[in-house]
Scaffold this motif. Structure first.
Motif, short mmCIF file in Angstrom:
data_model
loop_
_atom_site.label_atom_id
_atom_site.label_comp_id
_atom_site.label_asym_id
_atom_site.label_seq_id
_atom_site.Cartn_x
_atom_site.Cartn_y
_atom_site.Cartn_z
N ARG A 233 0.83 -1.20 0.00
CA ARG A 233 0.00 0.00 0.00
C ARG A 233 0.87 1.25 0.00
NH1 ARG A 233 -3.46 -2.98 3.48
NH2 ARG A 233 -2.40 -2.11 5.31
N ARG A 234 1.93 1.22 0.83
CA ARG A 234 2.82 2.37 0.89
C ARG A 234 3.52 2.57 -0.45
NH1 ARG A 234 8.12 3.48 2.17
NH2 ARG A 234 8.62 1.30 2.56
N ARG A 235 3.97 1.46 -1.05
CA ARG A 235 4.64 1.56 -2.33
C ARG A 235 3.68 2.06 -3.41
NH1 ARG A 235 9.30 2.81 -3.78
NH2 ARG A 235 9.83 1.77 -1.82
N HIS A 236 2.42 1.63 -3.31
CA HIS A 236 1.41 2.09 -4.27
C HIS A 236 1.26 3.61 -4.19
CE1 HIS A 236 -2.81 2.94 -5.55
NE2 HIS A 236 -2.48 2.12 -6.52
N GLU A 237 1.25 4.15 -2.98
CA GLU A 237 1.15 5.60 -2.80
C GLU A 237 2.35 6.30 -3.43
OE1 GLU A 237 0.81 6.08 1.37
OE2 GLU A 237 -1.25 5.32 1.49
N VAL A 238 3.54 5.72 -3.22
CA VAL A 238 4.75 6.31 -3.79
C VAL A 238 4.69 6.29 -5.32
CG1 VAL A 238 7.25 6.02 -4.04
CG2 VAL A 238 6.18 5.77 -1.79
N ILE B 265 1.99 6.21 -7.24
CA ILE B 265 0.99 7.17 -7.72
C ILE B 265 1.56 8.57 -7.71
CG2 ILE B 265 -1.22 8.27 -7.18
CD1 ILE B 265 -1.47 5.53 -8.48
N ALA B 266 2.28 8.91 -6.63
CA ALA B 266 2.90 10.23 -6.57
C ALA B 266 3.93 10.40 -7.69
CB ALA B 266 3.56 10.45 -5.21
N GLU C 15 2.20 11.08 -10.96
CA GLU C 15 1.75 12.47 -11.03
C GLU C 15 2.90 13.39 -11.38
OE1 GLU C 15 -0.10 13.26 -7.31
OE2 GLU C 15 -1.92 12.12 -7.79
#
Length: 253
Positions: A81-86, A88-89, A92
């Motif tokens: 989940r944390r890697r997914h957030e990274v 996605i950022a 962007e």
């Protein structure tokens, strides 16, 4: 069945040196050795390598990969989940970079000769060519437009930075006049309106008082210009229009 290091490198699309490194740090130790001491990888080793490469593709550093595979206290779902957030950022950021490159290509066509990095450094989030096509469509045949393009093509990054600094300083001083309740017909507002006209003449194209009057009307009639000036200080667009008209009057235009 087991496989040599060369075979595994071929299967997985990695180098032999990478496999040696993984062995050296204990991340992927071959399950078998030949009589001569050469590494032999089992099917279980290949499964582990597949998981390693999956995490590496997601951008996990090797020490985190080791923890994900071997530390029972580490929750792989939380890490993913944390890697997914990274990721996605990161996507962007890449999208913004791609947009910057597109803007830079358009800017070169319009005469602003800056790299994407320089454009961010000079303009920040503001895109000076946002309405480039509309500008060319409306005023492309005018001498003012042609002169603006000629000048812009000569400007360096330092020139754009000086221009932006002048503009930002003017914005702050005009906002102070509005905040203090100074009228558009006051000397302070008219002096700043004159400075505004000279800024245009110095950096873009010759702006006589008649043209400045036309711009004043556009600053209020066009919602995009109005929003730009009102973002500096609410009511600034209308106030500036009055100051420009008053300044033109006092100069006999």
């Amino acid at each position: 069945m087991s496989y040599s290091v060369g075979q595994v490198a071929g299967f997985a699309g990695v180098t032999v040196r990478t496999l040696h490194h993984y062995d050296g740090i204990g991340l992927l130790v071959p399950g078998e050795r030949s009589h001569a001491g050469h590494r032999r990888y089992t099917d279980a080793d290949l499964d582990r390598l597949q998981r390693i490469l999956f995490y590496r593709e997601l951008g996990f550093p090797l020490e985190e990969v080791a923890a994900l595979l071997d530390d029972p206290a580490v929750d792989p779902r939380a890490q993913l989940r944390r890697r997914h957030e990274v990721l996605i950022a990161g996507i962007e950021r890449l999208q913004k970079m791609a947009a910057a490159v597109e803007h830079a290509m358009e800017a070169r066509r319009m005469g602003i000769n800056l790299t994407p990095e320089e454009r961010f450094e000079v303009f920040g989030d503001h895109d000076p060519e946002r309405y480039a096509e509309e500008t060319e469509r409306r005023w492309g045949g005018t001498e003012a437009y042609a002169e603006s393009r000629r000048r812009a093509a000569r400007y360096s990054k330092d020139d754009w930075q000086r221009m932006r600094a002048e503009s930002d300083a003017w914005n702050a001083r005009y906002a102070d006049v509005v905040s203090a309740g100074g009228p558009p017909t006051g000397e302070a507002a008219m002096d700043l309106a004159e400075e505004h006209r000279r800024h245009i003449s110095r950096w873009f194209y010759e702006c006589p008082y008649g043209m400045h009057r036309c711009l004043a009307g556009m600053y209020v009639a066009d919602e995009r210009f109005k929003a730009y000036y009102d973002a500096i200080r609410p009511g600034l667009a209308e106030h500036l229009k009055g100051a420009i008209l008053a300044n033109a009057d006092r100069h006999g235009s």
